[in-house]
Design a protein around this motif. Structure first.
Motif, PDB file in Angstrom:
ATOM      1  N   ALA A  11       3.063   5.217  -2.277  1.00 18.26           N
ATOM      2  CA  ALA A  11       3.052   5.514  -3.713  1.00 18.26           C
ATOM      3  C   ALA A  11       2.675   6.970  -3.999  1.00 18.26           C
ATOM      4  O   ALA A  11       3.050   7.529  -5.024  1.00 18.26           O
ATOM      5  N   ASP A  12       1.930   7.609  -3.071  1.00 16.39           N
ATOM      6  CA  ASP A  12       1.536   9.016  -3.285  1.00 16.39           C
ATOM      7  C   ASP A  12       2.582   9.993  -2.741  1.00 16.39           C
ATOM      8  O   ASP A  12       2.309  11.169  -2.554  1.00 16.39           O
ATOM      9  N   ASN A  13       3.782   9.500  -2.484  1.00 15.86           N
ATOM     10  CA  ASN A  13       4.921  10.296  -2.008  1.00 15.86           C
ATOM     11  C   ASN A  13       4.859  10.677  -0.536  1.00 15.86           C
ATOM     12  O   ASN A  13       5.777  11.321  -0.041  1.00 15.86           O
ATOM     13  N   SER A  14       3.794  10.331   0.181  1.00 13.97           N
ATOM     14  CA  SER A  14       3.758  10.637   1.604  1.00 13.97           C
ATOM     15  C   SER A  14       4.668   9.657   2.341  1.00 13.97           C
ATOM     16  O   SER A  14       4.930   8.552   1.864  1.00 13.97           O
ATOM     17  N   THR A  15       5.145  10.095   3.491  1.00  8.23           N
ATOM     18  CA  THR A  15       6.062   9.261   4.255  1.00  8.23           C
ATOM     19  C   THR A  15       5.336   8.080   4.903  1.00  8.23           C
ATOM     20  O   THR A  15       4.233   8.234   5.406  1.00  8.23           O
ATOM     21  N   CYS A  16       5.954   6.944   4.848  1.00 11.63           N
ATOM     22  CA  CYS A  16       5.442   5.775   5.559  1.00 11.63           C
ATOM     23  C   CYS A  16       6.270   5.673   6.838  1.00 11.63           C
ATOM     24  O   CYS A  16       7.417   5.234   6.797  1.00 11.63           O
ATOM     25  N   PRO A  17       5.724   6.168   7.956  1.00 13.29           N
ATOM     26  CA  PRO A  17       6.507   6.228   9.197  1.00 13.29           C
ATOM     27  C   PRO A  17       6.817   4.845   9.761  1.00 13.29           C
ATOM     28  O   PRO A  17       6.159   3.865   9.397  1.00 13.29           O
TER      29      PRO A  17
END
Ligand SMILES: [Zn+2]
Ligand SMILES: [Zn+2]
Length: 89
Positions: A11-17
């Motif tokens: 949700a914070d725009n970081s990638t979920c690898p």
């Protein structure tokens, strides 16, 4: 040949690898992972990107966009012949 890789994001725009595992219902199993909020795809042509909560939807749109790119095939000999004929008076 263009590519439009699909990525998952928090949700914070970081990638979920891909290392972040989730249950089939989408609950995060990796510590520190807040869960996947949306999927995003961006085409290497730079003219297309999209994000949506539905990963399947993004994937489908991504394929559709990639299919819209003309395939880099060499011109057919027949067409080439027509062009040459046009050039000769
Ligand atoms: Zn994650
Ligand atoms: Zn593209």
């Amino acid at each position: 040949m263009h590519r439009a890789p699909l990525t998952s994001h928090h949700a914070d725009n970081s990638t979920c690898p891909p290392e972040h595992k989730h249950t089939t219902s989408g609950k995060p199993l990796t510590q520190g992972c807040p869960g996947r909020a949306y999927a995003q795809a961006r085409c290497s042509c730079g003219n297309w990107q999209m994000k949506d909560a539905g990963k399947g939807y993004v994937n489908e749109s991504r394929r559709r966009h990639l299919a819209s790119h003309p395939k880099p095939t060499p011109p057919e000999p027949r067409l080439l012949g027509d062009l040459l004929r046009l050039d000769t008076p």
